[in-house]
Design a protein around this motif. Structure first.
Motif, mmCIF file in Angstrom:
data_model
loop_
_atom_site.group_PDB
_atom_site.id
_atom_site.type_symbol
_atom_site.label_atom_id
_atom_site.label_comp_id
_atom_site.label_asym_id
_atom_site.label_seq_id
_atom_site.Cartn_x
_atom_site.Cartn_y
_atom_site.Cartn_z
ATOM 1 N N SER A 143 0.834 -1.211 0.000
ATOM 2 C CA SER A 143 0.000 0.000 0.000
ATOM 3 C C SER A 143 0.864 1.254 0.000
ATOM 4 O O SER A 143 0.603 2.196 -0.762
ATOM 5 N N ILE A 144 1.890 1.255 0.842
ATOM 6 C CA ILE A 144 2.799 2.404 0.880
ATOM 7 C C ILE A 144 3.475 2.560 -0.477
ATOM 8 O O ILE A 144 3.528 3.659 -1.037
ATOM 9 N N SER A 145 3.962 1.463 -1.019
ATOM 10 C CA SER A 145 4.665 1.494 -2.299
ATOM 11 C C SER A 145 3.779 2.030 -3.422
ATOM 12 O O SER A 145 4.186 2.909 -4.181
ATOM 13 N N SER A 146 2.564 1.528 -3.528
ATOM 14 C CA SER A 146 1.694 1.976 -4.625
ATOM 15 C C SER A 146 1.308 3.446 -4.465
ATOM 16 O O SER A 146 1.224 4.182 -5.455
ATOM 17 N N ASN A 147 1.108 3.895 -3.233
ATOM 18 C CA ASN A 147 0.752 5.303 -3.026
ATOM 19 C C ASN A 147 1.949 6.223 -3.242
ATOM 20 O O ASN A 147 1.795 7.335 -3.777
ATOM 21 N N LEU A 148 3.146 5.785 -2.866
ATOM 22 C CA LEU A 148 4.345 6.570 -3.170
ATOM 23 C C LEU A 148 4.548 6.669 -4.679
ATOM 24 O O LEU A 148 4.869 7.742 -5.206
#
Length: 147
Positions: free
Chosen positions: A56-61
């Motif tokens: 989730s963090i990766s896709s939002n970053l």
């Protein structure tokens, strides 16, 4: 990093709506605004701070990076990537607004020429509307030149 929770909540809501961001992306962006020293925040810090999955963090970053809202960098002595606000984003955002306003102004002028009316009231309203566009375009351009 020191954060005011109430301001943070307001920023998350505002930037989520203004930039049409998903909630986690709005939180990440808002959090980075508090990085006044521009040290950057690592991926692992985001995972810990927001208690979200790595994916989730990766896709939002990646979303924020693709939108040019944030940038990333590596420190010489570390392998980690750090993220920070893109200082140029506001300028890019307002340049896009100017472009849209100029395009709309062009379309309105084409419509006025096509309509070819002698209705004084319609022409007066059109002049007020186009004048508003021109003043705002000039104002934004002048402000951007000062940045």
């Amino acid at each position: 990093m020191k954060i005011d929770k109430e301001i943070f909540r307001e920023m998350v809501k505002f930037y989520g709506e203004a930039f049409h961001l998903p909630p986690l992306a709005a939180k990440i962006y808002s959090y980075l605004i508090f990085d006044f020293d521009r040290n950057g925040v690592s991926f692992d810090e985001f995972v810990e701070i927001f208690c979200a999955s790595k994916s989730s963090i990766s896709s939002n970053l990646n979303l924020l990076l693709n939108l040019n809202i944030i940038t990333d960098f590596n420190k010489i002595d570390e392998r980690k990537r750090f993220f920070m606000m893109n200082e140029k984003y506001m300028k890019l955002r307002f340049e896009e607004i100017i472009e849209k306003m100029e395009k709309e102004l062009l379309i309105l002028n084409q419509l006025k020429d096509f309509r070819n009316t002698g209705d004084e009231e319609a022409l007066r309203k059109f002049e007020i509307y186009t004048s508003l566009f021109k003043k705002n375009i000039t104002n934004i351009k002048d402000s951007l030149d000062q940045l």
